[in-house]
Write a protein that holds these residues in place. Structure first.
Motif, PDB file in Angstrom:
ATOM      1  N   GLY B   1     -19.715 -33.204 -80.343  1.00 54.88           N
ATOM      2  CA  GLY B   1     -20.453 -31.970 -80.196  1.00 54.88           C
ATOM      3  C   GLY B   1     -19.748 -31.023 -79.243  1.00 54.88           C
ATOM      4  O   GLY B   1     -18.696 -31.323 -78.716  1.00 54.88           O
ATOM      5  N   ALA B   2     -20.386 -29.902 -78.939  1.00 52.79           N
ATOM      6  CA  ALA B   2     -19.756 -28.888 -78.119  1.00 52.79           C
ATOM      7  C   ALA B   2     -20.233 -28.934 -76.684  1.00 52.79           C
ATOM      8  O   ALA B   2     -19.915 -28.046 -75.906  1.00 52.79           O
ATOM      9  N   GLY B   3     -21.007 -29.947 -76.318  1.00 54.25           N
ATOM     10  CA  GLY B   3     -21.546 -30.008 -74.967  1.00 54.25           C
ATOM     11  C   GLY B   3     -20.618 -30.703 -74.007  1.00 54.25           C
ATOM     12  O   GLY B   3     -19.488 -31.093 -74.338  1.00 54.25           O
ATOM     13  N   VAL B   4     -21.091 -30.861 -72.760  1.00 51.64           N
ATOM     14  CA  VAL B   4     -20.350 -31.589 -71.744  1.00 51.64           C
ATOM     15  C   VAL B   4     -20.442 -33.082 -72.066  1.00 51.64           C
ATOM     16  O   VAL B   4     -21.526 -33.602 -72.300  1.00 51.64           O
ATOM     17  N   SER B   5     -19.295 -33.743 -72.086  1.00 59.20           N
ATOM     18  CA  SER B   5     -19.248 -35.155 -72.421  1.00 59.20           C
ATOM     19  C   SER B   5     -18.833 -35.980 -71.217  1.00 59.20           C
ATOM     20  O   SER B   5     -17.843 -35.650 -70.553  1.00 59.20           O
ATOM     21  N   GLN B   6     -19.596 -37.033 -70.916  1.00 58.65           N
ATOM     22  CA  GLN B   6     -19.265 -37.897 -69.798  1.00 58.65           C
ATOM     23  C   GLN B   6     -19.080 -39.326 -70.290  1.00 58.65           C
ATOM     24  O   GLN B   6     -19.779 -39.783 -71.189  1.00 58.65           O
ATOM     25  N   SER B   7     -18.128 -40.012 -69.646  1.00 62.37           N
ATOM     26  CA  SER B   7     -17.916 -41.409 -70.008  1.00 62.37           C
ATOM     27  C   SER B   7     -17.496 -42.202 -68.776  1.00 62.37           C
ATOM     28  O   SER B   7     -16.861 -41.651 -67.866  1.00 62.37           O
ATOM     29  N   PRO B   8     -17.854 -43.510 -68.704  1.00 60.01           N
ATOM     30  CA  PRO B   8     -18.779 -44.148 -69.645  1.00 60.01           C
ATOM     31  C   PRO B   8     -20.211 -43.681 -69.404  1.00 60.01           C
ATOM     32  O   PRO B   8     -20.493 -43.061 -68.391  1.00 60.01           O
ATOM     33  N   SER B   9     -21.124 -44.011 -70.296  1.00 60.34           N
ATOM     34  CA  SER B   9     -22.521 -43.649 -70.079  1.00 60.34           C
ATOM     35  C   SER B   9     -23.170 -44.595 -69.066  1.00 60.34           C
ATOM     36  O   SER B   9     -24.071 -44.208 -68.330  1.00 60.34           O
ATOM     37  N   ASN B  10     -22.676 -45.830 -69.035  1.00 59.05           N
ATOM     38  CA  ASN B  10     -23.151 -46.825 -68.079  1.00 59.05           C
ATOM     39  C   ASN B  10     -21.962 -47.591 -67.524  1.00 59.05           C
ATOM     40  O   ASN B  10     -21.013 -47.883 -68.257  1.00 59.05           O
ATOM     41  N   LYS B  11     -22.033 -47.910 -66.247  1.00 56.81           N
ATOM     42  CA  LYS B  11     -20.967 -48.682 -65.623  1.00 56.81           C
ATOM     43  C   LYS B  11     -21.583 -49.624 -64.601  1.00 56.81           C
ATOM     44  O   LYS B  11     -22.320 -49.197 -63.706  1.00 56.81           O
ATOM     45  N   VAL B  12     -21.299 -50.913 -64.764  1.00 53.47           N
ATOM     46  CA  VAL B  12     -21.741 -51.912 -63.802  1.00 53.47           C
ATOM     47  C   VAL B  12     -20.495 -52.537 -63.196  1.00 53.47           C
ATOM     48  O   VAL B  12     -19.592 -52.967 -63.928  1.00 53.47           O
ATOM     49  N   VAL B  19     -14.014 -47.345 -59.096  1.00 54.55           N
ATOM     50  CA  VAL B  19     -14.482 -46.886 -60.407  1.00 54.55           C
ATOM     51  C   VAL B  19     -13.992 -45.465 -60.663  1.00 54.55           C
ATOM     52  O   VAL B  19     -13.807 -44.685 -59.723  1.00 54.55           O
ATOM     53  N   GLU B  20     -13.786 -45.148 -61.933  1.00 58.38           N
ATOM     54  CA  GLU B  20     -13.416 -43.797 -62.345  1.00 58.38           C
ATOM     55  C   GLU B  20     -14.417 -43.321 -63.389  1.00 58.38           C
ATOM     56  O   GLU B  20     -14.683 -44.002 -64.377  1.00 58.38           O
ATOM     57  N   LEU B  21     -14.940 -42.125 -63.155  1.00 60.71           N
ATOM     58  CA  LEU B  21     -15.896 -41.513 -64.064  1.00 60.71           C
ATOM     59  C   LEU B  21     -15.256 -40.257 -64.637  1.00 60.71           C
ATOM     60  O   LEU B  21     -14.649 -39.473 -63.898  1.00 60.71           O
ATOM     61  N   ARG B  22     -15.442 -40.053 -65.942  1.00 61.45           N
ATOM     62  CA  ARG B  22     -14.742 -38.961 -66.612  1.00 61.45           C
ATOM     63  C   ARG B  22     -15.714 -37.895 -67.094  1.00 61.45           C
ATOM     64  O   ARG B  22     -16.838 -38.213 -67.528  1.00 61.45           O
ATOM     65  N   CYS B  23     -15.259 -36.645 -67.045  1.00 60.78           N
ATOM     66  CA  CYS B  23     -16.058 -35.523 -67.538  1.00 60.78           C
ATOM     67  C   CYS B  23     -15.190 -34.610 -68.393  1.00 60.78           C
ATOM     68  O   CYS B  23     -14.142 -34.136 -67.933  1.00 60.78           O
ATOM     69  N   ASP B  24     -15.622 -34.373 -69.632  1.00 60.34           N
ATOM     70  CA  ASP B  24     -14.982 -33.397 -70.506  1.00 60.34           C
ATOM     71  C   ASP B  24     -15.891 -32.170 -70.574  1.00 60.34           C
ATOM     72  O   ASP B  24     -16.943 -32.218 -71.198  1.00 60.34           O
ATOM     73  N   PRO B  25     -15.481 -31.074 -69.955  1.00 58.58           N
ATOM     74  CA  PRO B  25     -16.361 -29.893 -69.936  1.00 58.58           C
ATOM     75  C   PRO B  25     -16.355 -29.169 -71.279  1.00 58.58           C
ATOM     76  O   PRO B  25     -15.560 -29.480 -72.163  1.00 58.58           O
ATOM     77  N   ILE B  26     -17.220 -28.188 -71.394  1.00 61.67           N
ATOM     78  CA  ILE B  26     -17.231 -27.334 -72.580  1.00 61.67           C
ATOM     79  C   ILE B  26     -15.947 -26.500 -72.565  1.00 61.67           C
ATOM     80  O   ILE B  26     -15.554 -25.964 -71.519  1.00 61.67           O
ATOM     81  N   SER B  27     -15.309 -26.414 -73.717  1.00 61.47           N
ATOM     82  CA  SER B  27     -14.039 -25.699 -73.821  1.00 61.47           C
ATOM     83  C   SER B  27     -14.195 -24.252 -73.346  1.00 61.47           C
ATOM     84  O   SER B  27     -15.131 -23.550 -73.738  1.00 61.47           O
ATOM     85  N   GLY B  28     -13.276 -23.846 -72.482  1.00 66.53           N
ATOM     86  CA  GLY B  28     -13.291 -22.475 -72.000  1.00 66.53           C
ATOM     87  C   GLY B  28     -14.076 -22.271 -70.717  1.00 66.53           C
ATOM     88  O   GLY B  28     -13.983 -21.202 -70.104  1.00 66.53           O
ATOM     89  N   HIS B  29     -14.850 -23.265 -70.303  1.00 64.52           N
ATOM     90  CA  HIS B  29     -15.598 -23.138 -69.049  1.00 64.52           C
ATOM     91  C   HIS B  29     -14.642 -23.341 -67.879  1.00 64.52           C
ATOM     92  O   HIS B  29     -13.981 -24.362 -67.769  1.00 64.52           O
ATOM     93  N   THR B  30     -14.613 -22.344 -66.990  1.00 69.92           N
ATOM     94  CA  THR B  30     -13.665 -22.399 -65.879  1.00 69.92           C
ATOM     95  C   THR B  30     -14.197 -23.179 -64.680  1.00 69.92           C
ATOM     96  O   THR B  30     -13.449 -23.633 -63.840  1.00 69.92           O
ATOM     97  N   ALA B  31     -15.506 -23.311 -64.592  1.00 72.43           N
ATOM     98  CA  ALA B  31     -16.111 -24.000 -63.454  1.00 72.43           C
ATOM     99  C   ALA B  31     -16.593 -25.384 -63.873  1.00 72.43           C
ATOM    100  O   ALA B  31     -17.117 -25.566 -64.976  1.00 72.43           O
ATOM    101  N   LEU B  32     -16.406 -26.355 -62.975  1.00 67.95           N
ATOM    102  CA  LEU B  32     -16.837 -27.735 -63.230  1.00 67.95           C
ATOM    103  C   LEU B  32     -17.429 -28.291 -61.951  1.00 67.95           C
ATOM    104  O   LEU B  32     -16.872 -28.088 -60.862  1.00 67.95           O
ATOM    105  N   TYR B  33     -18.544 -28.994 -62.084  1.00 63.99           N
ATOM    106  CA  TYR B  33     -19.303 -29.481 -60.935  1.00 63.99           C
ATOM    107  C   TYR B  33     -19.615 -30.971 -61.118  1.00 63.99           C
ATOM    108  O   TYR B  33     -19.878 -31.424 -62.236  1.00 63.99           O
TER     109      TYR B  33
END
Lengths: 111, 112
Positions: B1-12, B19-33
């Motif tokens: 989809g075109a939304g913000v994607s995070q992975s993994p959804s769960n981490k134990v 641990v490393e958590l990943r965020c794929d922002p919406i394309s073209g968005h200059t700000a990330l939080y």
């Protein structure tokens, strides 16, 4: 440090009742946003208020920004079970992008 | 989809691990939080990236936390030597500059 005090923290009401959630601060915000969050999902923006005294309506939801831009309220008329969720207010300070969030209000509407 | 994607959804993971958590922002968005959320509570700001500017790291709770954003797109939040108090949902959001933030569904992190 800027803080947003949100109240009540938990609210359980019957379908058809009205309710108001409050968000208060001693700091001025350039804008204030209200979000709704469901379990397992991220917050979803409901509204942004920018001008002191501004009132915005979204169907049965009415949002107000205080004249001094330090406080806000969310009023829900004739609540429905579908309104159940976590409601969050968030203030934006100046031109920075970061948001200061209140503690959230968990709303449960019983059928 | 075109939304913000995070992975993994769960981490134990076990206490003390990184641990490393990943965020794929919406394309073209200059700000990330990045934010952190304890159960049923509000969000705690961690770090903010805006374009090529130096990130605002003022919310990072300790030097065990770090984040980077490569190529102005994907971001990784790293927590070293995890502690039980790090257990929370970590949320990422992105936006065009000065516009409302769009949130991902978060990574639920559990430290045993």
């Amino acid at each position: 440090t800027q803080l947003l005090e949100q109240s009540p923290q938990f609210l359980s009401i019957q379908e058809g009742e009205n309710l108001t959630v409050y968000c208060n601060s001693s700091s001025v915000f350039s804008s204030l946003q209200w979000y709704r969050q469901e379990p397992g999902e991220g917050p979803v923006l409901l509204v942004t208020v920018v001008t002191g005294g501004e009132v915005k309506k979204l169907k049965r939801l009415t949002f107000q920004f205080g004249d001094a831009r330090k406080d806000s309220s969310l009023h829900i008329t004739a609540a429905q079970p579908g309104d159940t969720g976590l409601y969050l207010c968030a203030g934006r300070s100046g031109n920075t992008g970061k948001l200061i969030f209140g503690q959230g209000t968990t709303l449960q509407v019983k059928p | 989809g075109a939304g913000v994607s995070q992975s993994p959804s769960n981490k134990v993971t076990e206490k003390g691990k990184d641990v490393e958590l990943r965020c794929d922002p919406i394309s073209g968005h200059t700000a990330l939080y990045w934010y952190r959320q304890s159960l049923g509570q509000g969000l705690e700001f961690l770090i903010y990236f805006q374009g090529n500017s130096a990130p605002d790291k003022s919310g990072l709770p300790s030097d065990r936390f770090s984040a980077e954003r490569t190529g102005g797109s994907v971001s990784t939040l790293t927590i070293q030597r995890t502690q039980q108090e790090d257990s929370a949902v970590y949320l990422c959001a992105s936006s065009p500059h000065g516009q409302p933030q769009h949130f991902g569904d978060g990574t639920r992190l559990s430290i045993l």
